[in-house]
Design a protein around this motif. Sequence first.
Motif, PDB file in Angstrom:
ATOM      1  N   ALA A 153       0.854  -1.187   0.000  1.00 46.09           N
ATOM      2  CA  ALA A 153       0.000   0.000   0.000  1.00 46.09           C
ATOM      3  C   ALA A 153       0.890   1.237   0.000  1.00 46.09           C
ATOM      4  O   ALA A 153       1.521   1.548   1.013  1.00 46.09           O
ATOM      5  N   PHE A 154       0.930   1.952  -1.120  1.00 52.39           N
ATOM      6  CA  PHE A 154       1.910   3.012  -1.295  1.00 52.39           C
ATOM      7  C   PHE A 154       1.764   4.109  -0.250  1.00 52.39           C
ATOM      8  O   PHE A 154       2.714   4.450   0.450  1.00 52.39           O
ATOM      9  N   LEU A 155       0.567   4.676  -0.121  1.00 45.90           N
ATOM     10  CA  LEU A 155       0.390   5.783   0.810  1.00 45.90           C
ATOM     11  C   LEU A 155       0.410   5.312   2.258  1.00 45.90           C
ATOM     12  O   LEU A 155       1.158   5.838   3.091  1.00 45.90           O
ATOM     13  N   GLU A 156      -0.387   4.293   2.576  1.00 44.93           N
ATOM     14  CA  GLU A 156      -0.534   3.868   3.958  1.00 44.93           C
ATOM     15  C   GLU A 156       0.726   3.214   4.516  1.00 44.93           C
ATOM     16  O   GLU A 156       1.174   3.533   5.621  1.00 44.93           O
ATOM     17  N   SER A 157       1.338   2.315   3.767  1.00 40.57           N
ATOM     18  CA  SER A 157       2.484   1.557   4.290  1.00 40.57           C
ATOM     19  C   SER A 157       3.815   2.250   4.062  1.00 40.57           C
ATOM     20  O   SER A 157       4.640   2.331   4.970  1.00 40.57           O
ATOM     21  N   LEU A 158       4.010   2.765   2.844  1.00 41.14           N
ATOM     22  CA  LEU A 158       5.318   3.348   2.540  1.00 41.14           C
ATOM     23  C   LEU A 158       5.431   4.790   3.022  1.00 41.14           C
ATOM     24  O   LEU A 158       6.305   5.107   3.823  1.00 41.14           O
TER      25      LEU A 158
ATOM     26  N   GLU B 188       6.240   4.539   6.924  1.00 39.62           N
ATOM     27  CA  GLU B 188       7.660   4.812   7.151  1.00 39.62           C
ATOM     28  C   GLU B 188       7.853   6.145   7.866  1.00 39.62           C
ATOM     29  O   GLU B 188       8.762   6.308   8.681  1.00 39.62           O
ATOM     30  N   TRP B 189       6.989   7.120   7.563  1.00 38.82           N
ATOM     31  CA  TRP B 189       7.046   8.405   8.274  1.00 38.82           C
ATOM     32  C   TRP B 189       6.792   8.190   9.761  1.00 38.82           C
ATOM     33  O   TRP B 189       7.494   8.742  10.618  1.00 38.82           O
ATOM     34  N   GLU B 190       5.801   7.380  10.072  1.00 40.53           N
ATOM     35  CA  GLU B 190       5.488   7.092  11.468  1.00 40.53           C
ATOM     36  C   GLU B 190       6.652   6.382  12.158  1.00 40.53           C
ATOM     37  O   GLU B 190       6.952   6.647  13.333  1.00 40.53           O
ATOM     38  N   ASP B 191       7.334   5.503  11.427  1.00 40.99           N
ATOM     39  CA  ASP B 191       8.509   4.829  11.987  1.00 40.99           C
ATOM     40  C   ASP B 191       9.581   5.826  12.374  1.00 40.99           C
ATOM     41  O   ASP B 191      10.174   5.741  13.457  1.00 40.99           O
TER      42      ASP B 191
ATOM     43  N   PRO C  99      19.274   7.927  -8.049  1.00 38.54           N
ATOM     44  CA  PRO C  99      17.901   7.579  -7.681  1.00 38.54           C
ATOM     45  C   PRO C  99      17.097   8.805  -7.247  1.00 38.54           C
ATOM     46  O   PRO C  99      17.641   9.786  -6.757  1.00 38.54           O
ATOM     47  N   SER C 100      15.800   8.721  -7.440  1.00 43.30           N
ATOM     48  CA  SER C 100      14.884   9.683  -6.829  1.00 43.30           C
ATOM     49  C   SER C 100      14.461   9.096  -5.491  1.00 43.30           C
ATOM     50  O   SER C 100      14.149   7.916  -5.399  1.00 43.30           O
ATOM     51  N   VAL C 101      14.472   9.925  -4.448  1.00 49.95           N
ATOM     52  CA  VAL C 101      14.211   9.412  -3.107  1.00 49.95           C
ATOM     53  C   VAL C 101      13.130  10.234  -2.424  1.00 49.95           C
ATOM     54  O   VAL C 101      12.883  11.390  -2.765  1.00 49.95           O
ATOM     55  N   VAL C 102      12.486   9.605  -1.453  1.00 48.92           N
ATOM     56  CA  VAL C 102      11.515  10.274  -0.596  1.00 48.92           C
ATOM     57  C   VAL C 102      12.107  10.325   0.803  1.00 48.92           C
ATOM     58  O   VAL C 102      12.560   9.309   1.331  1.00 48.92           O
ATOM     59  N   ALA C 103      12.148  11.521   1.387  1.00 48.36           N
ATOM     60  CA  ALA C 103      12.758  11.729   2.701  1.00 48.36           C
ATOM     61  C   ALA C 103      11.777  12.465   3.601  1.00 48.36           C
ATOM     62  O   ALA C 103      10.854  13.134   3.129  1.00 48.36           O
ATOM     63  N   ILE C 104      11.985  12.358   4.906  1.00 48.57           N
ATOM     64  CA  ILE C 104      11.157  13.115   5.837  1.00 48.57           C
ATOM     65  C   ILE C 104      11.578  14.581   5.834  1.00 48.57           C
ATOM     66  O   ILE C 104      12.712  14.915   5.499  1.00 48.57           O
TER      67      ILE C 104
ATOM     68  N   GLU D 186       2.543  18.995   8.559  1.00 43.61           N
ATOM     69  CA  GLU D 186       1.385  18.152   8.812  1.00 43.61           C
ATOM     70  C   GLU D 186       1.828  16.699   8.831  1.00 43.61           C
ATOM     71  O   GLU D 186       2.984  16.380   8.537  1.00 43.61           O
ATOM     72  N   TYR D 187       0.922  15.834   9.217  1.00 47.73           N
ATOM     73  CA  TYR D 187       1.213  14.397   9.307  1.00 47.73           C
ATOM     74  C   TYR D 187       1.673  13.869   7.948  1.00 47.73           C
ATOM     75  O   TYR D 187       1.079  14.153   6.918  1.00 47.73           O
ATOM     76  N   GLY D 188       2.748  13.119   7.957  1.00 43.74           N
ATOM     77  CA  GLY D 188       3.253  12.522   6.728  1.00 43.74           C
ATOM     78  C   GLY D 188       3.999  13.477   5.821  1.00 43.74           C
ATOM     79  O   GLY D 188       4.160  13.197   4.630  1.00 43.74           O
ATOM     80  N   HIS D 189       4.487  14.596   6.352  1.00 47.16           N
ATOM     81  CA  HIS D 189       5.184  15.592   5.529  1.00 47.16           C
ATOM     82  C   HIS D 189       6.514  15.027   5.043  1.00 47.16           C
ATOM     83  O   HIS D 189       7.414  14.748   5.831  1.00 47.16           O
ATOM     84  N   VAL D 190       6.634  14.876   3.726  1.00 49.62           N
ATOM     85  CA  VAL D 190       7.835  14.291   3.128  1.00 49.62           C
ATOM     86  C   VAL D 190       8.337  15.167   1.987  1.00 49.62           C
ATOM     87  O   VAL D 190       7.664  16.101   1.542  1.00 49.62           O
ATOM     88  N   LEU D 191       9.534  14.848   1.525  1.00 48.58           N
ATOM     89  CA  LEU D 191      10.156  15.517   0.391  1.00 48.58           C
ATOM     90  C   LEU D 191      10.406  14.493  -0.709  1.00 48.58           C
ATOM     91  O   LEU D 191      10.942  13.412  -0.440  1.00 48.58           O
ATOM     92  N   LEU D 192      10.023  14.819  -1.921  1.00 46.71           N
ATOM     93  CA  LEU D 192      10.372  14.026  -3.094  1.00 46.71           C
ATOM     94  C   LEU D 192      11.543  14.720  -3.769  1.00 46.71           C
ATOM     95  O   LEU D 192      11.426  15.865  -4.204  1.00 46.71           O
TER      96      LEU D 192
END
Length: 437
Positions: free
Chosen positions: A69-74, A78-81, A173-178, A184-190
């Motif tokens: 599940a891309f949004l919920e799990s990844l 991962e943000w919650e982790d 690579p393209s990466v997603v980082a916190i 807000e909840y789940g705020h990440v950087l692409l």
Amino acid sequence: MLKIKRVPTVVSNYQKDESSADVSVGCGRNCLGACCLNGARLPLYSCKKLETSGEKVVVNNEAREPPVAFLESLVLGEWEDRFQRGLFRYDVTACETKVIPGKYGFVAQLNEGRHLKKRPTEFRVDKVLQSFDGNKFNFTKVGQEELLFQFEAGEDDEAQFFPCMPLDAENSPSVVAINVSPIEYGHVLLIPRVLDCLPQRIDHKSLLLALHMASEAANPYFRLGYNSLGAFATINHLHFQAYYLAMPFPLEKASSKKMITTDNGVKISELLNYPVRGLLFEGGNSMQYLSDTVSDTCVCLQNNNIPFNILISDCGRQIFLMPQCYAEKQALGEVSPEVLETQVNPAVWEISGHMVLKRKEDYEGATEEKAWRLLAEASLSEERFKEVNDLIFEAIGCSNQEGKLEGTKVHQQNTNGSVNQTSNRSHGTASECLVLQ
């Protein structure tokens, strides 16, 4: 030379004062530099082709679910982790949030943690295009523990997930980082092609990657945003921001008037009755065409030194583009003192209607009129906005004359209420303006 003081957002725990004598990268702290990259691994999510994104893939008459599940799990998982591991500078879930009463439903958040730990550095606000500077903070200096996963646009009809893949320096690579200072909840950087060290400027491939991410999330409450230099991007290393907020943004509810439809089916509309003048791009014979049209527009703005913000909405099907002039007016001393005292810099999230306030008195006294007044300071005047539109339509090979005849309204709100909708006059480009961040 005009100078103003501004406090940037600290997005990484490794973001240092650039005036420090220690500008070395790595040194065993597990960064993305050559000294630490060898042997580094990270999950890889390869999304399906855009034409099938957001849909279940049917193989042998059976619908296949995504491998994860891309949004919920990844993204959120991962943000919650990382949150549980204590990597954030504050607990954003404890920040007070409310909807400001009124027609537009601006969202106000009291976030006193984002302006702590001031970091002095020079940043030009009169140049949208600036060369990448490896001595400044950039995303090769983040710790690998701040990375969530690699993300790429796949060529297959179904997504693929690899839980442990090497970070390939030869194929950036393209990466997603916190973002360690989350809004807000789940705020990440692409961060597209992170090791290529691209400056903060839109290109066709990177914007399409952002649309891939929005489409793969398959949730209208997950949006991506982009700030150009001069429109409150604080790091000159190409990146998009994204987060999850389970309510509509005022920008998404704004009414609009159709101006043109391109040969590829992309409809371009002008926003109406909103404090910041802007354009809405939607439709198109494919998401590739939509992405290309917006990319061409952004390249035009960049080449003409016009700062702008982008909101990618509705799972990548709508893209809002807002040219703005707040930093320029601030440098010239033309922003009202009342607005300046809030210390709010209207970047993409604020312009979209999510007002991140740094002072308790501003939060407690927040009104729709005050939110409108702040955002209106960022808007181009009607005359300047028309000039910018003429540049855009010429760049994408369209004439704006069609829009003068059609006047078709879409996304019209059926709500009551009124606010002062006076916009600001046009301003020329400030010469040699610096921001002391």
